[in-house]
Enzyme design. Structure first.
Site, PDB file in Angstrom:
ATOM      1  N   ASP A   9       0.863  -1.184   0.000  1.00 14.55           N
ATOM      2  CA  ASP A   9       0.000   0.000   0.000  1.00 14.55           C
ATOM      3  C   ASP A   9       0.896   1.229   0.000  1.00 14.55           C
ATOM      4  O   ASP A   9       1.931   1.239   0.686  1.00 14.55           O
ATOM      5  CB  ASP A   9      -0.917   0.004   1.228  1.00 14.55           C
ATOM      6  CG  ASP A   9      -2.119   0.920   1.060  1.00 14.55           C
ATOM      7  OD1 ASP A   9      -1.916   2.098   0.695  1.00 14.55           O
ATOM      8  OD2 ASP A   9      -3.245   0.464   1.318  1.00 14.55           O
ATOM      9  N   ASP A  10       0.513   2.262  -0.764  1.00  7.84           N
ATOM     10  CA  ASP A  10       1.352   3.468  -0.810  1.00  7.84           C
ATOM     11  C   ASP A  10       1.084   4.408   0.344  1.00  7.84           C
ATOM     12  O   ASP A  10       1.756   5.430   0.488  1.00  7.84           O
ATOM     13  CB  ASP A  10       1.143   4.204  -2.142  1.00  7.84           C
ATOM     14  CG  ASP A  10      -0.293   4.672  -2.318  1.00  7.84           C
ATOM     15  OD1 ASP A  10      -1.205   3.867  -2.051  1.00  7.84           O
ATOM     16  OD2 ASP A  10      -0.493   5.836  -2.711  1.00  7.84           O
ATOM     17  N   ASP A  53      -2.994  -3.404  -2.444  1.00  6.06           N
ATOM     18  CA  ASP A  53      -3.869  -2.267  -2.693  1.00  6.06           C
ATOM     19  C   ASP A  53      -3.965  -2.017  -4.197  1.00  6.06           C
ATOM     20  O   ASP A  53      -3.000  -2.240  -4.937  1.00  6.06           O
ATOM     21  CB  ASP A  53      -3.319  -1.023  -1.982  1.00  6.06           C
ATOM     22  CG  ASP A  53      -4.252   0.166  -2.118  1.00  6.06           C
ATOM     23  OD1 ASP A  53      -5.475  -0.028  -2.008  1.00  6.06           O
ATOM     24  OD2 ASP A  53      -3.758   1.289  -2.348  1.00  6.06           O
ATOM     25  N   MET A  55      -5.210   1.099  -5.742  1.00  4.21           N
ATOM     26  CA  MET A  55      -4.931   2.473  -6.146  1.00  4.21           C
ATOM     27  C   MET A  55      -3.564   2.902  -5.633  1.00  4.21           C
ATOM     28  O   MET A  55      -3.410   3.383  -4.514  1.00  4.21           O
ATOM     29  CB  MET A  55      -6.018   3.399  -5.607  1.00  4.21           C
ATOM     30  CG  MET A  55      -7.433   2.979  -6.000  1.00  4.21           C
ATOM     31  SD  MET A  55      -7.654   2.898  -7.798  1.00  4.21           S
ATOM     32  CE  MET A  55      -7.525   4.635  -8.209  1.00  4.21           C
ATOM     33  N   ASP A 330      20.935 -61.710 -23.092  1.00  6.69           N
ATOM     34  CA  ASP A 330      21.773 -60.850 -23.926  1.00  6.69           C
ATOM     35  C   ASP A 330      21.445 -61.105 -25.397  1.00  6.69           C
ATOM     36  O   ASP A 330      21.479 -62.251 -25.858  1.00  6.69           O
ATOM     37  CB  ASP A 330      23.252 -61.128 -23.648  1.00  6.69           C
ATOM     38  CG  ASP A 330      24.160 -60.149 -24.354  1.00  6.69           C
ATOM     39  OD1 ASP A 330      24.507 -60.413 -25.522  1.00  6.69           O
ATOM     40  OD2 ASP A 330      24.525 -59.126 -23.750  1.00  6.69           O
ATOM     41  N   ASP A 347      17.842 -49.410 -31.409  1.00  5.76           N
ATOM     42  CA  ASP A 347      16.860 -49.014 -30.394  1.00  5.76           C
ATOM     43  C   ASP A 347      15.519 -49.696 -30.627  1.00  5.76           C
ATOM     44  O   ASP A 347      14.840 -50.116 -29.678  1.00  5.76           O
ATOM     45  CB  ASP A 347      16.674 -47.495 -30.399  1.00  5.76           C
ATOM     46  CG  ASP A 347      17.878 -46.748 -29.845  1.00  5.76           C
ATOM     47  OD1 ASP A 347      18.742 -47.402 -29.235  1.00  5.76           O
ATOM     48  OD2 ASP A 347      17.945 -45.513 -30.018  1.00  5.76           O
ATOM     49  N   GLU A 373      22.453 -54.223 -24.282  1.00  6.50           N
ATOM     50  CA  GLU A 373      21.429 -55.146 -24.764  1.00  6.50           C
ATOM     51  C   GLU A 373      21.125 -56.243 -23.754  1.00  6.50           C
ATOM     52  O   GLU A 373      20.549 -57.278 -24.089  1.00  6.50           O
ATOM     53  CB  GLU A 373      21.863 -55.776 -26.092  1.00  6.50           C
ATOM     54  CG  GLU A 373      23.082 -56.690 -26.016  1.00  6.50           C
ATOM     55  CD  GLU A 373      24.404 -55.952 -26.124  1.00  6.50           C
ATOM     56  OE1 GLU A 373      25.409 -56.604 -26.448  1.00  6.50           O
ATOM     57  OE2 GLU A 373      24.441 -54.721 -25.880  1.00  6.50           O
TER      58      GLU A 373
END
Length: 458
Positions: A9-10, A53, A55, A330, A347, A373
């Site tokens: 708040d200012d 705030d 404003m 394997d 893969d 593998e």
């Protein structure tokens, strides 16, 4: 529950007043006179909730709130707009900026404290998720906070619990343009439906005929299946005490009748956004947990998980004098696959190999990629002869059909060699079984591959 509350708040007198009230309730209070300082404090992680705030000179409260909510590092911090503005359009502007609530001066202390405690509790629920989710970035997962902060809060799935047809029609008409809305008039049926369906938000009327909306709210918060759904209460102005009680029970937000259409949309959007924010963090944590124990290529458990789990299975087998067998598999001539067809083809072979092994094992078996593998299969309550049958079944399954590679445009023949070992009375640790299985695998390779060899009885 206490928290660090940032009051912005200012006007110094307003800061002092709020600081005194919150301190008396054992909150830790930080103050800022302008929006720039408030943002810096939040970015440093020094605030759990912001009372802001509207404003203020320079950067007003709406802009401060918008910046906080658009920044991934601060988007999770609850913001309550505190202002003398009391028109619906002002409240809507604050909610559109991302505010979690809008309190009008002069403040009702009971409402203020209830809202601060409620939002503090909600933030505490996400803080641990945030810290764990951010740890996932180190594992290569995209920044979860950035994705969560980008959530729009639209196209939510909403359950409306209301038994007055006229009210249902008005609320449905307002919400259906932006969300999928389902209606339930019975509180107990609402609990069941919420448990069966993944709703983003449940809107609960406190005016249900012969039913207790707060009891419904409590049940939603208690059940594991509905614990994370957002709950928004609707009540009359005279229901203030019950509404505040609802916030204590765990409701996330509330609307006071007569309900403004735009405020309804803004508050529902905020609740949908908050739930999805939390869900994204949970998904990120789940992904990081899976990455810690799973091999990303094959979907099998990884070496780290296998080492720990195998040790536990060995100890349990020894304690209960139960059989335990281990297969070490394997892929034969796997290097030739990579050299001839490339690593992408390799893969593809490994993924299909893992799928075929998994298809030949039970749910209680441990299947893990040891590296390269090689795959390990641990068979609890399984003697040597039964383990050999499983190994032979896997070998046949691998050999029986060619493996598709190069995006399913080519096929190659693949075989596997298997070493089998089982726990012996003199074994000190699981490493003893692993060593014997490795020796048996070596003999299978040496004697021509594509075969099952059992560890010697000696």
């Amino acid at each position: 529950m206490t928290a660090r509350v940032l009051v912005v708040d200012d006007i110094a007198a307003n800061l002092k007043l709020l600081e005194a009230k919150l301190s008396a309730e054992y909150f830790s209070v930080i103050t800022a006179l302008n929006g720039v300082d408030a943002i810096r404090i939040c970015e440093r992680g020094e605030a759990d909730i912001v009372l802001l705030d509207v404003m203020m000179p320079g950067m007003n409260g709406f802009e401060v709130c918008r910046r906080l909510k658009e920044t991934p590092a601060t988007a999770h911090i609850p913001v309550v707009m505190v202002t003398a503005l009391d028109q619906p359009r002002d409240r809507l502007q604050g909610l559109d900026a991302g505010a979690d609530d809008f309190l009008t001066k002069p403040l009702d202390d009971a409402a203020l404290f209830a809202r601060v405690r409620n939002l503090t509790r909600l933030k505490a629920m996400t803080d641990e998720l945030r810290s764990r989710a951010m740890a996932s970035v180190r594992l290569g997962i995209a920044d979860p906070l950035a994705a969560a902060a980008a959530e729009t809060g639209l196209n939510g799935r909403v359950l409306l619990v209301e038994d007055r047809p006229g009210v249902v029609e008005r609320l449905q008409n307002a919400l259906c343009a932006f969300h999928a809305v389902e209606v339930e008039s019975d509180a107990q049926q609402a609990v069941l439906r919420a448990a069966e369906t993944d709703f983003d938000s449940v809107i609960v009327s406190l005016d249900l005929q012969g039913q207790d909306g707060l009891r419904l709210c409590s049940q939603l918060r208690t059940l594991e299946r509905t614990r994370n759904v957002s709950v928004l209460l609707m009540g009359e102005a005279e229901d203030r005490a019950r509404i505040l009680r609802g916030l204590d029970i765990g409701a996330h937000d509330f609307l006071v009748r007569p309900i403004d259409r735009n405020e309804l949309l803004a508050r529902v959007r905020t609740q949908v956004r908050r739930k999805r924010f939390t869900e994204r963090l949970r998904d990120s944590v789940q992904s990081s947990m899976e990455m810690a124990v799973m091999d990303q290529l094959t979907g099998l458990h990884n070496r780290r998980f296998m080492d720990n789990r195998l040790a536990m299975m060995f100890d349990e087998s020894a304690l209960r004098a139960r059989s335990l067998s281990l297969l070490l598999l394997d892929v034969d001539h796997f290097k030739a696959v990579n050299d001839s067809w490339g690593h992408d083809a390799g893969d593809e072979v490994l993924r299909e190999f893992a799928d075929r092994v998994r298809a030949c094992t039970r749910g209680i078996d441990l299947v893990a990629r040891l590296g390269g593998e090689e795959i390990v299969v641990v068979l609890p309550d399984t003697g040597r002869d039964a383990a050999c049958r499983v190994a032979e079944r896997i070998r046949e399954r691998v050999e029986s059909e060619p493996f598709a590679i190069c995006g399913n445009t080519r096929q190659i023949k693949v075989t596997v060699s298997v070493g089998v070992a089982n726990r012996r009375a003199g074994d000190v640790s699981s490493a003893d079984i692993m060593k014997r299985a490795d020796d048996a695998l070596y003999r299978a390779k040496a004697e021509g591959r594509n075969r099952v060899m059992v560890a010697s009885a000696a």
